[in-house]
Design an enzyme around this catalytic site. Structure first.
Site, PDB file in Angstrom:
ATOM      1  N   LYS A  65       0.804  -1.232   0.000  1.00 28.28           N
ATOM      2  CA  LYS A  65       0.000   0.000   0.000  1.00 28.28           C
ATOM      3  C   LYS A  65       0.838   1.284   0.000  1.00 28.28           C
ATOM      4  O   LYS A  65       0.464   2.273  -0.627  1.00 28.28           O
ATOM      5  CB  LYS A  65      -0.961  -0.002   1.190  1.00 28.28           C
ATOM      6  N   ASP A 102     -10.085   3.250   2.450  1.00 30.78           N
ATOM      7  CA  ASP A 102     -10.327   2.563   3.730  1.00 30.78           C
ATOM      8  C   ASP A 102     -11.073   3.462   4.725  1.00 30.78           C
ATOM      9  O   ASP A 102     -11.980   3.005   5.428  1.00 30.78           O
ATOM     10  CB  ASP A 102      -9.009   2.090   4.345  1.00 30.78           C
TER      11      ASP A 102
END
Ligand code: ATR
Length: 277
Positions: A65, A102
């Site tokens: 990520k 997220d």
């Protein structure tokens, strides 16, 4: 046909294909969503050749990520603040763009499952200081004026996050987590504790107000020991599966051109896969 994928190492456990393939079928879209197992040392080359691999975009999971954010030409505010990206797409010129969905996923799920969570909220407690904590802190800071207490077993990691997110975040010693709940209207577990195969989160909820909401980002099992204990004393609970479902929405819309809905049927579809291991 439009193709997207999830890139991870390992990637086998990822539930993203289940979610995106469900929507592709649901909306009758001529598309595909694959799993790509890519080693950390091969990640940059893979992403730089995303179009050659036939992809319009990708989800990115552990451990890529942070690298995904570094490789993108542009990144949205959430990805920059969180320091990591989970959603990539190519524009018409072939430039790579990054987002982190997220925080959106966590907050949308919280708003949906516990709509009153923010009413009169004085303080919230976040447990953990990993990547998930970063997303939750960013989401909460954007959505509420409440004080945010942050407790982590390794206090230094919590202090680093407080430094990143500023004075709204106050670090609490891990051993003080029980008593600090007294003024909290929201408790969020972002640690891996409570997950299948891990010890339960060790916390005493006695001081937590009755009207506080308790959210867990762990979704396997759906009802973690923390959520079971919270429900038993009458607190509203929010499980981690909704975050996973909602974080997938912006990517799907970006790649396939339809904003998909998180429905009870989608949830049941993913729950069935959890029960099957
Ligand atoms: P992620 O990026 O997915 O959030 P992570 O960086 O591995 O994952 O973070 C896991 C979190 O669970 C951390 O906050 C970790 O605490 P440490 O920073 O002290 O490692 C927390 N955690 C894991 N096992 C724990 C345990 N047995 N007791 C307390 N906290 C634990």
């Amino acid at each position: 046909m439009i193709r997207a994928c999830v890139i991870g190492w390992p990637v086998e456990h990822s539930r993203s294909p289940l979610i995106h393939r469900y929507w592709l079928e649901q909306y009758g879209i001529d598309g595909a969503y694959e799993k790509e197992a890519v080693r950390p040392e091969d990640f940059a080359a893979f992403v730089n050749a995303l179009a050659e691999h036939g992809y319009a975009g990708a989800n990115v999971t552990l451990p890529h990520k942070e690298a995904a954010l570094r490789l993108a030409r542009t990144a949205d505010e959430a990805a920059i603040a969180i320091g990591a990206a989970n959603t990539l797409w190519l524009d018409a010129d072939g430039s790579l763009h990054a987002s982190n969905t997220d925080a959106y996923g966590f907050m949308t799920n919280l708003d949906t499952e516990s709509p009153q969570w923010n009413e009169g909220l004085g303080a919230a407690m976040v447990l953990g200081a990993g990547g998930a904590a970063r997303a939750v802190l960013y989401g909460l800071i954007e959505a509420t004026d409440a004080k945010i207490f942050l407790a982590n077993r390794t206090q230094k990691r919590a202090e680093e996050l407080a430094h990143v997110f500023g004075p709204r975040v106050e670090v609490i010693g891990w051993e003080k987590r029980d008593e600090a709940l007294a003024t909290c209207g929201l408790l969020v577990n972002t640690t891996s504790l409570g997950m299948t195969g891990q010890a339960p989160l060790d916390i005493d909820l006695a001081a937590l107000p009755q009207d506080a909401a308790v959210a867990d980002i762990v979704y396997n099992p759906l009802l973690t020991p923390l959520l079971v204990a919270a429900a038993k004393r009458g607190n509203a609970t929010v499980d981690g599966l909704g975050m996973l479902l909602h974080q997938a929405v912006p990517g799907f819309e970006r790649w396939f051109g339809v904003r998909p809905e998180v429905t009870p049927a989608l949830r049941a579809h993913v729950v069935a896969s959890l029960e099957g291991g």
